[in-house]
Write a protein that holds these residues in place. Structure first.
Motif, short mmCIF file in Angstrom:
data_model
loop_
_atom_site.label_atom_id
_atom_site.label_comp_id
_atom_site.label_asym_id
_atom_site.label_seq_id
_atom_site.Cartn_x
_atom_site.Cartn_y
_atom_site.Cartn_z
N ARG A 49 19.91 -11.78 -0.72
CA ARG A 49 19.40 -11.64 -2.07
C ARG A 49 20.54 -11.26 -3.00
O ARG A 49 21.37 -10.39 -2.67
N VAL A 50 20.59 -11.87 -4.17
CA VAL A 50 21.65 -11.56 -5.13
C VAL A 50 21.59 -10.11 -5.57
O VAL A 50 22.63 -9.46 -5.72
N ASP A 51 20.38 -9.58 -5.75
CA ASP A 51 20.23 -8.23 -6.28
C ASP A 51 20.04 -7.18 -5.20
O ASP A 51 19.72 -6.02 -5.50
N ALA A 52 20.24 -7.55 -3.94
CA ALA A 52 20.03 -6.58 -2.85
C ALA A 52 21.17 -5.57 -2.82
O ALA A 52 22.34 -5.93 -3.04
N PRO A 53 20.89 -4.29 -2.53
CA PRO A 53 21.96 -3.31 -2.37
C PRO A 53 22.83 -3.67 -1.18
O PRO A 53 22.33 -4.16 -0.16
N ARG A 54 24.12 -3.48 -1.33
CA ARG A 54 25.06 -3.86 -0.27
C ARG A 54 25.24 -2.72 0.73
O ARG A 54 26.14 -1.90 0.59
N ALA A 55 24.36 -2.64 1.71
CA ALA A 55 24.49 -1.62 2.75
C ALA A 55 25.77 -1.91 3.54
O ALA A 55 25.99 -3.05 3.97
N PRO A 56 26.62 -0.91 3.75
CA PRO A 56 27.92 -1.16 4.42
C PRO A 56 27.78 -1.82 5.79
O PRO A 56 28.55 -2.72 6.12
N GLY A 103 18.48 -20.36 -9.75
CA GLY A 103 17.54 -19.30 -10.10
C GLY A 103 16.71 -18.82 -8.94
O GLY A 103 15.72 -18.12 -9.12
N SER A 104 17.12 -19.17 -7.71
CA SER A 104 16.35 -18.76 -6.53
C SER A 104 16.48 -17.27 -6.26
O SER A 104 15.67 -16.70 -5.52
N GLY A 105 17.51 -16.63 -6.83
CA GLY A 105 17.73 -15.22 -6.56
C GLY A 105 18.45 -14.98 -5.24
O GLY A 105 18.60 -13.84 -4.82
N LEU A 106 18.90 -16.07 -4.59
CA LEU A 106 19.58 -15.96 -3.31
C LEU A 106 20.99 -16.52 -3.43
O LEU A 106 21.27 -17.40 -4.23
N GLU A 107 21.88 -15.98 -2.63
CA GLU A 107 23.24 -16.53 -2.54
C GLU A 107 23.48 -16.93 -1.10
O GLU A 107 22.92 -16.34 -0.17
N LEU A 154 12.02 -17.16 6.00
CA LEU A 154 13.19 -16.31 5.82
C LEU A 154 13.42 -15.98 4.34
O LEU A 154 13.75 -14.85 3.99
N ARG A 155 13.21 -16.97 3.49
CA ARG A 155 13.34 -16.73 2.05
C ARG A 155 12.32 -15.69 1.59
O ARG A 155 12.65 -14.78 0.83
N ALA A 156 11.09 -15.82 2.09
CA ALA A 156 10.05 -14.84 1.72
C ALA A 156 10.41 -13.45 2.26
O ALA A 156 10.20 -12.44 1.59
N GLY A 157 10.98 -13.40 3.46
CA GLY A 157 11.38 -12.12 4.04
C GLY A 157 12.47 -11.43 3.26
O GLY A 157 12.47 -10.21 3.09
N LEU A 158 13.43 -12.22 2.77
CA LEU A 158 14.51 -11.66 1.94
C LEU A 158 13.95 -11.11 0.63
O LEU A 158 14.30 -10.00 0.22
N LYS A 159 13.09 -11.87 0.01
CA LYS A 159 12.56 -11.45 -1.30
C LYS A 159 11.64 -10.24 -1.17
O LYS A 159 11.53 -9.43 -2.10
N ALA A 160 10.98 -10.10 -0.01
CA ALA A 160 10.09 -8.95 0.22
C ALA A 160 10.83 -7.76 0.80
O ALA A 160 10.21 -6.75 1.15
N ILE A 198 13.98 -8.34 5.52
CA ILE A 198 15.22 -8.58 6.24
C ILE A 198 16.38 -8.45 5.24
O ILE A 198 16.19 -8.60 4.03
N ASP A 199 17.56 -8.14 5.76
CA ASP A 199 18.74 -7.98 4.91
C ASP A 199 19.49 -9.29 4.72
O ASP A 199 19.97 -9.58 3.62
N ILE A 200 19.60 -10.06 5.79
CA ILE A 200 20.27 -11.36 5.70
C ILE A 200 19.51 -12.35 6.56
O ILE A 200 18.80 -11.98 7.51
N ALA A 201 19.67 -13.63 6.21
CA ALA A 201 19.09 -14.71 7.01
C ALA A 201 20.21 -15.65 7.41
O ALA A 201 21.17 -15.86 6.65
N ILE A 202 20.12 -16.21 8.60
CA ILE A 202 21.10 -17.18 9.08
C ILE A 202 20.32 -18.43 9.46
O ILE A 202 19.55 -18.43 10.43
N CYS A 203 20.49 -19.49 8.68
CA CYS A 203 19.66 -20.68 8.90
C CYS A 203 20.32 -21.90 8.28
O CYS A 203 21.18 -21.78 7.41
#
Length: 316
Positions: free
Chosen positions: A278-285, A156-160, A134-140, A143-148
């Motif tokens: 992802r911290v830097d992902a665009p926030r799609a409404p 510094g993971s780049g994830l929130e 899931l982490r790899a999917g977010l960074k690539a 996927i938009d969000i992961a629930i786990c």
């Protein structure tokens, strides 16, 4: 002869509303601008577009024929505007969500259906995976969000992450399991029954090993492994096997009365079910609306699960 599509749209708006002022208001244009457009269009085609002296304005047969083409474009423009507005407020779009199988099947799938009852134009693309995938999917950006369930994110993971449910494991079994007749099942008694192993890659697999060590056992009888949530539930129903599951997953099956939790405390790691982004992902409404719905749903679930937990007399 090429005719400007915008002129046809303005003609259609005036025909639709019966007046230049009203047509201009429909399009958000100045009345003088629409008047000039109609005059230019009449000169260009060399035919009157409206019957003189009629109020409200009535198109000539030729004017109506031209307006019909404008109606199509006006309708398409309105649909496009509605689509943009719908996307802007999160009522349409695509949500790509990944999650661990047991949680997705038992808890998240139902919340997805609830969300689409009020957001029918949002498509949800669901996929399965455990934290590394899931982490790899977010960074690539797959996927938009992961629930786990997660422990602690590296700095510094780049994830929130936002916690939506505290972690607690239980020993799951069928509702007719012999150990339920005992007031305080002992570890040695648990080790004498067969076990269902969690899927490979699941953090529950490490939890099962930790449980075994806490009970002083060196090995357990694994009779079934690799099953889906329904596969594991159906296996437990038809056997005296035991397995480790998140309490929330067992709670989600309470109405089916097929599996339950043994009233015994077991060790479990400091882990929580969380929404990852992802911290830097665009926030799609639509994604934000979906995440808000999941958080809201778990606020209710958290209280229900806690009450359910307190209703069980856990062994000491």
């Amino acid at each position: 002869m090429k005719i400007d599509e915008r002129h046809l749209i303005q003609l259609a708006a005036v025909v639709k509303t019966g007046g230049v002022t009203e047509g201009a208001a429909l399009l958000g244009l100045a009345q003088s601008a629409v008047s000039r457009t109609l005059s230019m269009l009449e000169k260009r085609v060399g035919e009157p577009l409206f019957i003189k002296g009629r109020r409200p304005l009535q198109p000539t047969a030729f004017g109506l024929s031209l307006a019909e083409h404008g109606f199509v474009m006006l309708a398409a423009s309105r649909k496009a505007s509605d689509l943009v507005e719908s996307f802007r407020i999160g009522n349409s779009g695509v949500v790509r969500v990944g999650g661990t199988p047991f949680f997705m099947d038992s808890l998240i799938a139902g919340l997805c259906a609830e969300f689409q009852a009020t957001h029918p134009d949002v498509r949800i693309d669901q996929s399965y995976g455990y934290f590394p995938d899931l982490r790899a999917g977010l960074k690539a950006d797959q996927i938009d969000i992961a629930i786990c369930p997660i422990d602690i994110l590296d700095e510094g993971s780049g994830l929130e992450f936002q916690q939506i449910l505290p972690g607690r494991n239980v020993i799951a079994c069928s509702v007719t399991h012999p150990l339920l007749l005992k007031r305080k099942p002992q570890p040695s008694q648990l080790l004498s029954y067969p076990w269902v192993a969690p899927p490979p890659g699941s953090p529950l697999l490490a939890d099962l090993r930790a449980l075994l060590l806490s009970f002083g056992g060196t090995e357990i009888k694994v009779r079934y492994s690799g099953g889906s949530l329904m596969g594991v539930i159906n296996y437990l129903k038809a056997s005296e096997a035991l397995t480790v599951m998140p309490h929330s997953v067992v709670f989600a099956q309470r109405k089916e009365r097929s599996i339950t939790a043994l009233p015994i405390n077991i060790p479990h790691p400091e882990r929580a079910l969380a929404i990852l982004k992802r911290v830097d992902a665009p926030r799609a409404p639509a994604v934000e609306q979906f995440a808000n719905h999941i958080r809201s749903g778990f606020q209710t679930l958290r209280h229900l699960i806690k009450r359910h937990e307190e209703a069980v007399i856990w062994g000491q």
